[in-house]
Design a protein around this motif. Structure first.
Motif, PDB file in Angstrom:
ATOM      1  N   ARG A 106      18.987  71.729  30.556  1.00 43.98           N
ATOM      2  CA  ARG A 106      20.410  71.399  30.481  1.00 43.98           C
ATOM      3  C   ARG A 106      21.235  72.588  30.969  1.00 43.98           C
ATOM      4  N   ALA A 107      20.891  73.791  30.507  1.00 49.05           N
ATOM      5  CA  ALA A 107      21.631  74.998  30.903  1.00 49.05           C
ATOM      6  C   ALA A 107      21.500  75.274  32.392  1.00 49.05           C
ATOM      7  N   ALA A 108      20.341  74.920  32.960  1.00 48.20           N
ATOM      8  CA  ALA A 108      20.094  75.182  34.381  1.00 48.20           C
ATOM      9  C   ALA A 108      20.539  74.033  35.285  1.00 48.20           C
ATOM     10  N   GLY A 109      20.955  72.921  34.697  1.00 44.69           N
ATOM     11  CA  GLY A 109      21.351  71.765  35.498  1.00 44.69           C
ATOM     12  C   GLY A 109      20.185  71.093  36.186  1.00 44.69           C
ATOM     13  N   VAL A 110      19.036  71.109  35.548  1.00 44.66           N
ATOM     14  CA  VAL A 110      17.802  70.576  36.131  1.00 44.66           C
ATOM     15  C   VAL A 110      17.508  69.196  35.554  1.00 44.66           C
ATOM     16  N   ARG A 111      17.023  68.299  36.417  1.00 47.23           N
ATOM     17  CA  ARG A 111      16.555  66.980  35.992  1.00 47.23           C
ATOM     18  C   ARG A 111      15.059  66.909  36.208  1.00 47.23           C
ATOM     19  N   VAL A 112      14.378  66.193  35.341  1.00 49.33           N
ATOM     20  CA  VAL A 112      12.924  66.185  35.282  1.00 49.33           C
ATOM     21  C   VAL A 112      12.372  64.779  35.502  1.00 49.33           C
ATOM     22  N   ALA A 113      11.223  64.725  36.195  1.00 50.51           N
ATOM     23  CA  ALA A 113      10.435  63.496  36.317  1.00 50.51           C
ATOM     24  C   ALA A 113       8.988  63.833  35.971  1.00 50.51           C
ATOM     25  N   THR A 114       8.266  62.828  35.493  1.00 50.62           N
ATOM     26  CA  THR A 114       6.853  63.012  35.179  1.00 50.62           C
ATOM     27  C   THR A 114       6.018  62.003  35.947  1.00 50.62           C
ATOM     28  N   ALA A 115       4.799  62.412  36.273  1.00 51.42           N
ATOM     29  CA  ALA A 115       3.802  61.530  36.894  1.00 51.42           C
ATOM     30  C   ALA A 115       2.519  61.724  36.093  1.00 51.42           C
ATOM     31  N   GLU A 116       2.150  60.711  35.325  1.00 49.67           N
ATOM     32  CA  GLU A 116       1.060  60.872  34.372  1.00 49.67           C
ATOM     33  C   GLU A 116      -0.052  59.861  34.597  1.00 49.67           C
ATOM     34  N   ILE A 165      18.680  65.388  30.920  1.00 53.15           N
ATOM     35  CA  ILE A 165      17.751  66.059  31.839  1.00 53.15           C
ATOM     36  C   ILE A 165      16.631  65.169  32.360  1.00 53.15           C
ATOM     37  N   PHE A 166      16.337  64.060  31.685  1.00 50.65           N
ATOM     38  CA  PHE A 166      15.171  63.260  32.080  1.00 50.65           C
ATOM     39  C   PHE A 166      15.590  62.132  32.995  1.00 50.65           C
ATOM     40  N   ASP A 167      15.002  62.099  34.206  1.00 50.79           N
ATOM     41  CA  ASP A 167      15.312  61.039  35.154  1.00 50.79           C
ATOM     42  C   ASP A 167      14.365  59.859  34.984  1.00 50.79           C
ATOM     43  N   CYS A 168      13.049  60.105  35.116  1.00 47.30           N
ATOM     44  CA  CYS A 168      12.110  58.997  35.032  1.00 47.30           C
ATOM     45  C   CYS A 168      10.682  59.499  34.878  1.00 47.30           C
ATOM     46  N   GLY A 169       9.826  58.569  34.490  1.00 51.59           N
ATOM     47  CA  GLY A 169       8.407  58.861  34.392  1.00 51.59           C
ATOM     48  C   GLY A 169       7.596  57.777  35.078  1.00 51.59           C
ATOM     49  N   PHE A 170       6.537  58.189  35.728  1.00 53.23           N
ATOM     50  CA  PHE A 170       5.610  57.275  36.379  1.00 53.23           C
ATOM     51  C   PHE A 170       4.281  57.355  35.628  1.00 53.23           C
ATOM     52  N   VAL A 171       3.792  56.227  35.129  1.00 54.22           N
ATOM     53  CA  VAL A 171       2.463  56.185  34.537  1.00 54.22           C
ATOM     54  C   VAL A 171       1.572  55.482  35.551  1.00 54.22           C
ATOM     55  N   THR A 172       0.721  56.267  36.172  1.00 49.89           N
ATOM     56  CA  THR A 172      -0.119  55.762  37.260  1.00 49.89           C
ATOM     57  C   THR A 172      -1.583  55.985  36.883  1.00 49.89           C
ATOM     58  N   GLU A 210      -1.388  55.428  44.493  1.00 53.88           N
ATOM     59  CA  GLU A 210      -1.049  55.199  45.902  1.00 53.88           C
ATOM     60  C   GLU A 210       0.276  54.451  46.033  1.00 53.88           C
ATOM     61  N   ARG A 211       0.407  53.351  45.316  1.00 51.37           N
ATOM     62  CA  ARG A 211       1.567  52.470  45.456  1.00 51.37           C
ATOM     63  C   ARG A 211       2.855  53.116  44.947  1.00 51.37           C
ATOM     64  N   MET A 212       2.814  53.743  43.789  1.00 45.01           N
ATOM     65  CA  MET A 212       4.036  54.241  43.155  1.00 45.01           C
ATOM     66  C   MET A 212       4.398  55.662  43.564  1.00 45.01           C
ATOM     67  N   LEU A 213       3.388  56.482  43.893  1.00 43.75           N
ATOM     68  CA  LEU A 213       3.647  57.901  44.163  1.00 43.75           C
ATOM     69  C   LEU A 213       3.306  58.326  45.587  1.00 43.75           C
ATOM     70  N   GLY A 214       2.678  57.447  46.345  1.00 41.83           N
ATOM     71  CA  GLY A 214       2.332  57.795  47.719  1.00 41.83           C
ATOM     72  C   GLY A 214       1.109  58.685  47.843  1.00 41.83           C
ATOM     73  N   VAL A 215       0.271  58.731  46.800  1.00 39.44           N
ATOM     74  CA  VAL A 215      -0.983  59.490  46.916  1.00 39.44           C
ATOM     75  C   VAL A 215      -1.820  58.815  47.998  1.00 39.44           C
ATOM     76  N   ARG A 216      -2.359  59.610  48.880  1.00 44.54           N
ATOM     77  CA  ARG A 216      -3.113  59.068  50.014  1.00 44.54           C
ATOM     78  C   ARG A 216      -4.522  58.650  49.585  1.00 44.54           C
TER      79      ARG A 216
END
Length: 160
Positions: A17-27, A47-54, A61-67
């Motif tokens: 919050r102090a740094a103005g940072v937003r966070v995402a997770t990929a789990e 601070i929390f934007d979103c989380g991806f449970v993959t 591959e579909r949600m995060l673009g992992v090759r």
């Protein structure tokens, strides 16, 4: 990294919050526990934007673009896949930090990828993506997942 996830999440919230940072997770192996730890703290929407449970390779591959080539060459539990997960989450969100986790919580594993091995990555704009592997050992599924959440939160805090 050790530490209570609730305490780490509260620390992350204050610092981000102090740094103005937003966070995402990929789990993967944590199944959303990092996102859950963050959003357990009141005010986390700052601070929390979103989380991806993959959990599956197809979802990575579909949600995060992992090759598919990365998965085939290194397997899901690898720093290479963790890197692509974190970079994919960063690219697909409004976050300025993205952390990823992929590992073998157990039971199971193999000689080459034992139970308790977890790979992490931290991506942020304009900086190289940090990757690391932790071998927590065969401490049990719940404890591997708990330790992984603490490690991911600590990586996010350290990036601030």
């Amino acid at each position: 990294m050790s530490g209570d996830p609730a305490t780490l999440a509260a620390d992350l919230l204050a610092r981000a919050r102090a740094a103005g940072v937003r966070v995402a997770t990929a789990e993967s192996c944590t199944g959303g526990l990092v996102a859950g730890a963050i959003t357990e703290v009141a005010g986390s929407s700052d601070i929390f934007d979103c989380g991806f449970v993959t959990y599956s390779n197809a979802a990575k591959e579909r949600m995060l673009g992992v090759r598919a080539e990365t998965l085939a060459a290194h397997g899901a539990v690898s720093e290479e896949v963790a890197r692509e997960m974190a970079e994919g989450a960063l690219a697909r969100s409004a976050a300025t930090r993205a952390v990823s986790i992929t590992g073998i919580a157990g039971p199971g594993g193999s000689e080459f990828k034992p139970e308790g091995r977890v790979c992490f990555a931290l991506a942020r704009p304009g900086a190289p993506t940090l990757t690391l592997t932790r071998d927590f050992g065969a401490i049990g599924r719940a404890d591997v997942r708990r330790a992984s959440v603490a490690e991911a939160l600590s990586l996010l805090i350290a990036s601030l």
